[in-house]
Design a protein around this motif. Structure first.
Motif, mmCIF file in Angstrom:
data_model
loop_
_atom_site.group_PDB
_atom_site.id
_atom_site.type_symbol
_atom_site.label_atom_id
_atom_site.label_comp_id
_atom_site.label_asym_id
_atom_site.label_seq_id
_atom_site.Cartn_x
_atom_site.Cartn_y
_atom_site.Cartn_z
ATOM 1 N N LEU A 78 -5.588 -3.061 -4.202
ATOM 2 C CA LEU A 78 -4.404 -3.377 -3.398
ATOM 3 C C LEU A 78 -4.272 -4.888 -3.220
ATOM 4 O O LEU A 78 -3.190 -5.463 -3.368
ATOM 5 C CB LEU A 78 -4.528 -2.667 -2.045
ATOM 6 N N ALA A 114 0.821 -1.215 0.000
ATOM 7 C CA ALA A 114 0.000 0.000 0.000
ATOM 8 C C ALA A 114 0.851 1.260 0.000
ATOM 9 O O ALA A 114 0.495 2.263 -0.625
ATOM 10 C CB ALA A 114 -0.938 -0.003 1.211
ATOM 11 N N TRP A 125 -4.576 1.523 4.463
ATOM 12 C CA TRP A 125 -3.626 0.452 4.775
ATOM 13 C C TRP A 125 -2.195 0.967 4.839
ATOM 14 O O TRP A 125 -1.392 0.501 5.627
ATOM 15 C CB TRP A 125 -3.764 -0.692 3.771
ATOM 16 N N ALA A 126 -1.893 1.964 3.995
ATOM 17 C CA ALA A 126 -0.562 2.568 4.062
ATOM 18 C C ALA A 126 -0.375 3.274 5.403
ATOM 19 O O ALA A 126 0.697 3.233 5.998
ATOM 20 C CB ALA A 126 -0.371 3.554 2.907
ATOM 21 N N VAL A 167 -6.644 2.457 -0.376
ATOM 22 C CA VAL A 167 -5.222 2.120 -0.318
ATOM 23 C C VAL A 167 -4.550 2.884 0.811
ATOM 24 O O VAL A 167 -3.755 2.331 1.583
ATOM 25 C CB VAL A 167 -4.523 2.433 -1.663
#
Lengths: 256, 140
Positions: free
Chosen positions: B9, A91, B67-68, B64
């Motif tokens: 992802l 991610a 989660w990053a 996304v």
């Protein structure tokens, strides 16, 4: 009472993990601000608390998965396991600037080769210094110094004994742990503050957990660049350690 | 939709891991070769493609980005599940090998890193791009 907590740990594992890690993060940032005056980053302190808890968990249960071996905290194993870790690393690539990544392509590959051979030599020499003389053990110990996955994969492939494989894992884990703690402290001295440097760092250091943890504690924005090269490290190590490097070590040990 | 981002992802991660496994088999290595790295390249490619097609919605970014943003907590959880006891009790050889490896690692890295021309730091890059960007990187 203890039974109830154990059951809760199974039923709500991941939820307990979120809450536990959340508490660690809440504690870490004030600690960073008031105890180290911001010199040690909050996430570095959180990682150190995590490692300390892993030590406590390991001593309490005699298991190998740190805190996750305590039934109530089993979910931490899921949260910190390879599945979610890789998912979150991928991610972070969403923030990668393609132009920066391309610039470090060649030097990243060179770093990968250096970062495999140098630790391997150190591991082999350490093995020699402590009395190991056979090529299989020496290669396995050298591979462990690359990463704690390359060690056991290599050892299994070339038929090393179980204690030697365990030692190779321990070397790799210690490497990852030291990298996590030391990286944020050393970063300003070695100019680890830009995408190119992070990619070289990932290639040289390898160990994904060490690199991602160390960079996360240094500057979160560098994580995707370091991880991008580090992820090829284990694969490359598993490729050359049981083959070319084993062959070279055998060549040297034949006279013994 | 947010799930589009999460699914994108997930797909990139799965395809990357599969490719890494295949690469491992092709090279006769008992390991995944660069699966995560390949997945990252897929995701970067997907972002560039969606951006060009004008379909990079806020939902995709959120799916996304969440989660990053969870990345550091996940790393903390990973640290909490390391076999630290074994690393500490592995004896003097483990200590010597582990410490020397990291020491050499940083020395070599320092030499390489300081040899080239000074690079633009992350702070400088961001200061330059601040005008173009509206959303900052979420701080945890």
């Amino acid at each position: 009472m203890i039974d109830m907590f154990t059951r809760l740990g199974t039923a709500e594992g991941l939820i307990i993990a979120f809450a536990t890690i959340g508490v660690i993060m809440w504690v870490s940032y004030p600690l960073s601000r008031y105890l180290s005056f911001g010199r040690i980053h909050g996430s570095a302190i959180a990682i150190m608390i995590g490692l300390a808890l892993a030590f406590v968990g390991g001593t309490m249960t005699g298991g190998q998965r740190g805190l996750a071996d305590i039934p109530f905290f089993a979910g931490v194993g899921l949260m910190g396991g390879a599945m979610l870790r890789d998912f979150a690393i991928v991610a972070t690539a969403f923030e990668v600037d393609v132009a920066h990544a391309k610039k470090a392509g060649v030097i990243g590959a060179v770093a990968l080769v250096i970062g495999t051979i140098l630790p391997f030599i150190v591991g082999v020499l350490a093995g020699l210094a402590f009395g190991y003389r056979d090529a299989v053990s020496l290669t396995t110990l050298g591979a462990g110094a690359v990463t704690y996955i390359v060690g056991p994969v290599t050892g299994t492939a070339i038929g090393a004994s179980s204690p030697v494989i365990a030692l190779s894992i321990a070397i790799g884990v210690l490497k990852a742990v030291i990298v996590m703690i030391v990286t944020p402290i050393v970063a300003p001295l070695v100019r680890l503050d830009n995408p190119r440097a992070a990619m070289i760092f990932g290639g040289i250091t390898g160990t994904v957990s060490g690199v991602s943890g160390g960079l996360a504690a240094t500057d979160r924005r560098l994580v995707p660049y370091g991880s991008l090269t580090a992820t090829f490290h284990t694969g490359f190590g598993c490729l050359v350690a049981p083959s070319i490097l084993f062959f070279i070590v055998r060549l040297f040990t034949q006279g013994e | 939709m947010t799930i589009s981002g999460v699914a994108l992802l997930a797909l990139c991660t799965l395809v990357g891991t599969l490719l890494g496994d295949f690469l491992g088999i092709a090279l006769d290595v008992q390991a995944n070769v660069g699966g995560v790295g390949l997945a990252m390249l897929l995701l970067v490619t997907a972002r560039v493609y969606l951006h060009r097609a004008g379909r990079l919605s806020d939902g995709v970014k959120l799916g996304v980005g969440f989660w990053a943003a969870l990345y550091i907590p996940i790393v903390v959880a990973m640290a909490a599940t390391q076999n630290v006891v074994a690393a500490v009790e592995g004896g003097p050889m483990v200590l010597v090998a582990g410490t020397l490896t990291v020491l050499l690692n940083f020395v070599v890295f320092g030499v390489i890193s300081r040899s080239g021309p000074r690079q633009e730091t992350m702070d400088e890059i961001e200061a330059r791009e601040l005008a173009a960007r509206t959303a900052g990187i979420p701080k945890l």
